[in-house]
Design a protein around this motif. Structure first.
Motif, short mmCIF file in Angstrom:
data_model
loop_
_atom_site.label_atom_id
_atom_site.label_comp_id
_atom_site.label_asym_id
_atom_site.label_seq_id
_atom_site.Cartn_x
_atom_site.Cartn_y
_atom_site.Cartn_z
N GLU A 61 40.68 57.79 34.40
CA GLU A 61 41.38 56.64 34.95
C GLU A 61 41.44 56.67 36.48
N GLY A 62 41.59 57.86 37.06
CA GLY A 62 41.68 57.95 38.51
C GLY A 62 40.40 57.45 39.18
N LEU A 63 39.26 57.91 38.68
CA LEU A 63 37.99 57.47 39.26
C LEU A 63 37.79 55.97 39.02
N TYR A 64 38.18 55.53 37.84
CA TYR A 64 38.04 54.10 37.54
C TYR A 64 38.82 53.27 38.57
N LEU A 65 40.04 53.69 38.84
CA LEU A 65 40.85 52.91 39.79
C LEU A 65 40.19 52.85 41.15
N SER A 66 39.59 53.97 41.57
CA SER A 66 38.96 53.97 42.89
C SER A 66 37.74 53.05 42.90
N LEU A 67 37.01 52.97 41.78
CA LEU A 67 35.85 52.08 41.71
C LEU A 67 36.29 50.62 41.75
N VAL A 68 37.35 50.33 41.02
CA VAL A 68 37.87 48.95 41.02
C VAL A 68 38.30 48.58 42.43
N GLU A 69 39.01 49.49 43.05
CA GLU A 69 39.53 49.22 44.40
C GLU A 69 38.37 48.90 45.34
N HIS A 70 37.31 49.71 45.23
CA HIS A 70 36.17 49.50 46.12
C HIS A 70 35.50 48.16 45.84
N ASN A 71 35.18 47.91 44.58
CA ASN A 71 34.44 46.68 44.25
C ASN A 71 35.25 45.43 44.55
N VAL A 72 36.54 45.51 44.27
CA VAL A 72 37.40 44.36 44.55
C VAL A 72 37.44 44.11 46.06
N ALA A 73 37.52 45.20 46.84
CA ALA A 73 37.54 45.04 48.30
C ALA A 73 36.23 44.44 48.79
N GLN A 74 35.12 44.88 48.20
CA GLN A 74 33.82 44.34 48.60
C GLN A 74 33.70 42.86 48.27
N MET A 75 34.17 42.51 47.10
CA MET A 75 34.11 41.09 46.72
C MET A 75 35.03 40.28 47.62
N GLY A 76 36.18 40.85 47.92
CA GLY A 76 37.14 40.15 48.76
C GLY A 76 36.61 39.95 50.17
N ALA A 77 35.83 40.92 50.66
CA ALA A 77 35.33 40.82 52.03
C ALA A 77 34.02 40.04 52.12
N ALA A 78 33.45 39.72 50.95
CA ALA A 78 32.17 39.00 50.96
C ALA A 78 32.38 37.57 51.43
N ARG A 79 31.27 36.92 51.76
CA ARG A 79 31.35 35.51 52.11
C ARG A 79 31.67 34.70 50.86
N ARG A 80 31.89 33.43 51.04
CA ARG A 80 32.35 32.58 49.95
C ARG A 80 31.37 32.59 48.76
N PHE A 81 31.91 32.71 47.59
CA PHE A 81 31.14 32.49 46.36
C PHE A 81 32.10 31.94 45.31
N GLU A 82 31.56 31.25 44.32
CA GLU A 82 32.44 30.57 43.37
C GLU A 82 32.57 31.29 42.04
N ARG A 83 31.54 32.00 41.70
CA ARG A 83 31.58 32.68 40.39
C ARG A 83 30.72 33.92 40.45
N ILE A 84 30.89 34.74 39.43
CA ILE A 84 30.13 35.99 39.36
C ILE A 84 29.26 35.93 38.12
N VAL A 85 28.08 36.50 38.22
CA VAL A 85 27.23 36.65 37.05
C VAL A 85 26.81 38.11 37.00
N THR A 86 26.57 38.60 35.82
CA THR A 86 26.05 39.96 35.72
C THR A 86 25.10 40.05 34.55
N THR A 87 24.12 40.94 34.68
CA THR A 87 23.21 41.18 33.56
C THR A 87 23.77 42.28 32.66
N ASP A 88 24.81 42.96 33.12
CA ASP A 88 25.30 44.14 32.44
C ASP A 88 26.58 43.82 31.64
N PRO A 89 26.53 43.84 30.32
CA PRO A 89 27.72 43.50 29.53
C PRO A 89 28.90 44.44 29.79
#
Ligand code: SF4
Ligand code: SF4
Length: 1001
Positions: free
Chosen positions: A495-523
């Protein structure tokens, strides 16, 4: 008037005795249930919300429709329905009689069990009893004649040749349950029959079964006198059997009749796709290591298990001989809960180890097949993950898994590749994929690890990108800003590592330029971003690429020009289908591109896991056992003459490509991603995707023909001459006193410094002298992280001492200090004054040196980099201020806490420089010498208890600045440079050739 006498020929003594027996039965029933409630009350609170009203409504619908029992086994569902409704109606009938006999008649003088009501009552109860009898007879036939494997309690997977004692007891319990139900009904009909023979009522036909029994008794010559005798004796047999059955309900498998009401009403519809958070309280143990650490709901669920074996049958781990059966896991937990919790002095055996083997827990694929089919709503995988969390916390896991988690913590991906290489797959495209951190786009594509790094999946990613491009879809990716989404890290129990990954990815998405939706190939990424990330931060809506491509095809933005006419089968990924209900889009696509879909027997919600889930892809397979993916290949091959096995998950691609070969089906069919089929059907090769230059050409352009933007003079504001540099000695700041504990070994000070996040877009302040503070982050940067790790390693080797983290920063910097404490630092010190917001590196060094004066450390470590506009000057300046020996770009320290330390530096070209330094000293640490650890959930919680001293930094002052900034300017960015592959000679040759060609040499 039509009715019957209730206590026919029962004298006062017998009457009293009957009521004594009845009250005793009720008392035993209530004691049994109270015992269970005591057990539940010893569990934890449920970590996920329970919605009583909605749950109650859903439970009623489940129960009355019997839909959870009928799924994938209609005959058994119908038989169970007959038993359920038969039992329910007979229970209601008995209650009606009791209400009239014991309440309305003696209290109000009101009777209603007569006349037409009585006749209807007789007909309904007779048919209910008959239905119940049929249902029980079917169950007996199935259990004792048909003998499906799921009802066999022998644990082949555990090498058991014989039934264990508990299993024998379960078999006896199953038999007694069915026989008792049957006997109660049979004696009831017998009672009717002898009553009709004895009384000959004209309305006997309203009880058709009783009437038939009477006819048979007549036929065999039973007269009224003998009928009366049998009636007298059978009344007691039937009555006492029914009462004993009721008394025994809480004490045997019949308790599921009550427990299921709770388990279905409290069922978490998001279970597994959204795991419960780990307990926040530092006093609470991480995960589950003892039965009472499960929630009351989990324990209620254990009592609801009917031993139907559906989960056992559906589980891919069980099917392939892994040491796990979800049914047996639940039954073992139930037995243990009974022994441990319902008895005052407990049981004495350890939950993990004695009751549930660790290898059982590690065998789970988190596929959810067990949970999905369980008719009573038991959530097996979430219970498994909670026990895994405790194992992870204790460090008890497979070495390969441990290495993978460390790799993810270090590099952000499970491949151990550099973050910079994450977007390398785009280099083969004819067009540039937007970096969404720099350019806005309609859609952010969260690519995931396998689709980014695995060579086979990279080709699929390229195909998907081309399809998006061909449909004129505006998309971008995060490139090296993306890290693994963490779905499987969380399911492993980290769980600890998971939280740090979420924190990082959320920060990256938050700092990214405008986008409306996310798509992924990975279920897997799809699942956690869709269902779990919103618990931590707001995220844009996410879709799977199959939905996007299905829409593009239906809207005509991708046009099928070559219908494929192939015979294919489709594998539903667990995280896309079973967990998130997306079954139709891949099928719609196959239809629209002209494929004939031949379904495997296990499809849609019954899909069979590829074996990668739950972190199993990071663990070694048990030797000599069939892999789940191989099992699936046999299933596909048995369809006969299929052209392709179609997948829509990068992990599936990896698992099945491998299994196709190892299972001997290499020549039978190929494994293809859905996108690859679409590419053929739309003739992607013929579509012009743009004339973007190749990566080599882009390098050449950057070298030979800089863009207009690059040629433009940089936007620089010249600084006015500032104050003159102070010529006098720079000294340590005088900071307020604070409580410094006495030393119990070497004390190592680690300076953690703010770092400019210059990669993500910034601007130079209007005065041209600085970068505004909002572009700096108080994050533990990789160099300081390496310094911290080195300090922790030294203290661990010495076996004494402490690591003290020190930073100069505002209150927000405490989040970063808590991370440092979570990794193992013992204390932290934060110095701040608003005036320090514009401090230069030497001023920061003065503040840090002020702390060093108070702490009197034996060693000071810092990362080679620091904020200070990447000058890397803080460490050196601090050494000068404190008059300490100093070494930079250090990769390793050998020190026993004594007077001298041995330092290894790595110089350019890989030359290692090893030398001695006296302690105390100051070292700036380079990355690569160690692997920084990551904080587990327990460490994160413990960090909350560790002290952070906050010092007023107003005395630091800016007047002793060590440098004067004249100007800052940003070099032009062309955005065209690319990495060339190969060794130095090859790259040089390639560049020289390109430049010559461009010049026309
Ligand atoms: S989640 Fe899948 S692998 Fe795990 S116990 Fe359930 S069915 Fe078996
Ligand atoms: S856990 Fe559910 S599916 Fe498995 S045996 Fe028990 S009731 Fe049946």
């Amino acid at each position: 008037m039509e009715t019957r006498e209730l206590f026919w020929d029962v004298g006062p003594l017998a009457y009293t005795l009957f009521y004594v027996v009845a009250w005793c039965a009720i008392a035993v029933f209530l004691i049994g249930f109270a015992r269970h409630f005591v057990k539940y009350s010893r569990g934890r609170r449920t970590p996920t919300p329970v919605h009583p009203l909605a749950g109650f409504r859903r439970m009623l619908a489940d129960i009355f429709s019997q839909r959870t029992v009928s799924r994938r086994d209609r005959p058994t569902g119908h038989a169970h329905g007959l038993i359920f409704y038969g039992f329910l109606l007979l229970f209601i009938a008995t209650s009606i009689i009791t209400i009239e006999y014991d309440i309305t008649e003696p209290v109000f003088g009101v009777t209603f069990w007569r006349g037409s009501f009585y006749l209807a009552f007789s007909l309904v109860t007779d048919l209910a009893g008959l239905g119940l009898l049929f249902g029980v007879a079917f169950m007996m036939w199935r259990r004792w004649r048909q003998r499906p494997a799921k009802l066999d309690y022998r644990r082949d997977y555990a090498g058991e040749a014989e039934l264990r004692p508990e299993a024998r007891a379960w078999m006896a319990e199953d038999a007694v349950f069915l026989v008792a139900l049957a006997l109660i009904v049979v004696t009831g009909f017998l009672q009717e029959g002898v009553r009709f023979v004895h009384e000959r009522p004209p309305w006997a036909a309203w009880s058709p079964v009783g009437w038939l029994v009477a006819e048979v008794l007549d036929a065999v010559g039973m007269d009224e006198v003998r009928a009366a005798g049998v009636r007298r004796a059978n009344w007691w047999i039937h009555g006492v059997m029914a009462l004993v059955f009721i008394a025994a309900i809480p004490w045997n498998k019949a308790k599921h009749m009550i427990a299921v009401l709770g388990s279905l009403a409290t069922r978490d519809l998001d279970a597994l796709r959204r795991l419960p958070p780990a307990a926040d309280d530092p006093e609470v143990e991480i995960g589950v290591a003892a039965i009472n650490q499960f929630s009351w709901k989990d324990m209620l669920n254990l009592d609801a298990c009917t031993k139907c074996g559906r989960c056992h049958e559906a589980c891919p781990a069980t099917a392939t001989g892994a040491p796990l059966s979800p049914r047996d896991l639940i039954l073992d937990l139930r037995v243990h809960a009974e022994h441990t919790l319902a008895r005052p002095r407990g049981h004495g055996s350890a939950l993990i180890g004695d009751v549930i083997a660790p290898e059982t827990l590690w065998a789970c694929l988190s596929c959810g097949a067990c949970m999905e089919i369980c008719p009573v709503g038991i959530e097996h995988p979430t219970m498994i993950v909670q026990m895994r969390r405790n194992l992870v916390e204790q460090g008890e896991m497979d070495q390969q898994l441990r290495d993978t988690l460390e790799t993810i913590a270090r590099s952000g991906n499970s491949f151990g590749e550099s973050a910079r290489a994450r977007g390398a797959w785009t280099g083969a495209l004819e067009f540039r994929v937007k970096d969404i951190r720099e350019e806005p786009a309609e859609m952010l594509w969260f690519v995931g690890d396998y689709a980014s790094y695995d060579p086979r999946n990279q080709t699929v990613s390229q195909t998907v990108a081309r399809l998006f491009r061909a449909a004129d879809l505006d998309f971008g990716i995060l490139y090296d800003g993306e890290r693994t989404a963490g779905n499987d890290v969380r399911r492993v129990g980290e769980e600890g590592l998971y939280l740090s990954l979420v924190e990082h990815n959320v920060a990256q998405m938050g700092a990214a330029r405008r986008f409306e939706r996310i798509v992924t190939t990975d279920p897997h990424s799809y699942n956690t971003i869709r269902n779990e990330y919103p618990e931590f931060a707001e995220v844009a809506p996410i879709g799977h690429y199959t939905s996007v491509l299905a829409t593009l095809l239906s809207e005509g933005r991708l046009q099928v020009v070559k219908p494929l006419g192939r015979r294919v089968t489709l594998h539903d990924p667990c995280h896309l289908g079973r967990l998130n209900g997306n079954y139709d889009e891949p099928r719609r696509i196959l239809e629209s591109i002209g494929c004939e879909l031949v379904e495997m027997p296990r499809n849609r919600d019954n899909s069979f896991c590829c074996g990668a889930g739950g972190g199993r892809i990071w663990m070694p397979d048990p030797p000599g056992k069939e892999k789940p993916a191989e099992n699936r290949m046999h299933e596909a091959a048995a369809l006969g003459q299929i052209d392709a096995f179609v997948v829509c998950c990068p992990k599936d691609m990896t698992m099945f490509e491998d299994a196709r070969k190892t299972s001997g089906h290499e020549d039978d069919f190929i494994v293809q991603d859905l996108a690859e089929l679409i590419a053929e059907a739309v003739d992607l090769k013929s579509i012009d995707l743009g004339e973007a230059p190749s990566s080599i050409e882009r390098v050449a352009d950057a070298v030979v023909a800089p863009s207009a933007e690059a040629q433009a003079p940089p936007a620089v504001v010249r600084a006015e001459p500032g104050p003159a540099v102070v010529a006098g000695p720079v000294t340590a700041a005088r900071l307020p006193r604070y409580e410094v504990p006495p030393k119990d070994g070497p004390r190592i000070l680690v300076a953690v410094k703010q770092v400019a996040n210059l990669d993500e877009g910034f601007r130079i302040a209007d005065d041209g002298l600085s970068i505004p503070a909002e572009y700096f982050e108080h994050e533990l940067n990789e160099w300081d992280d390496a310094a911290l790790e080195e300090a922790l390693l030294v203290v661990e080797r010495v076996g004494a001492g402490e690591v003290v983290a020190v930073t100069v920063g505002p209150e927000g910097a405490e989040d970063m200090l808590r991370k440092v404490l979570a990794k193992g630092a013992h204390r932290a010190v934060r110095v701040w004054d608003d005036a320090l917001a514009h401090a230069d590196p030497v001023t920061i060094a003065r503040a840090l040196a002020g702390v060093a004066r108070r702490e009197e450390p034996d060693l000071i470590l810092a990362g080679v980099q620091s904020s200070d506009l990447a000058q890397g000057a803080t460490g050196i300046a601090m050494a000068r201020i404190l008059g300490l020996p100093h070494a930079a770009v250090v990769r390793g320290v050998e020190w026993d806490g004594g007077a001298g330390l041995t330092v290894t530096r790595e110089l350019e070209g890989g030359i290692h420089h090893r030398f001695e330094l006296p302690a105390p000293a100051l070292l700036t640490i380079q990355t690569g010498g160690n692997r920084p650890r990551y904080a587990t959930m327990r460490m994160i919680k413990q960090a909350r208890q560790k002290p952070i001293a906050v010092l007023d930094g107003s005395a630091v002052g800016l007047e002793q600045a060590g440098a004067l900034v004249r100007r800052i300017y940003q070099p032009p960015r062309t955005g065209r440079a690319r990495m060339l592959e190969g060794d130095a000679a090859e790259v040089a040759k390639a560049i020289a050739g390109i430049v010559r060609e461009k010049r026309g040499d």
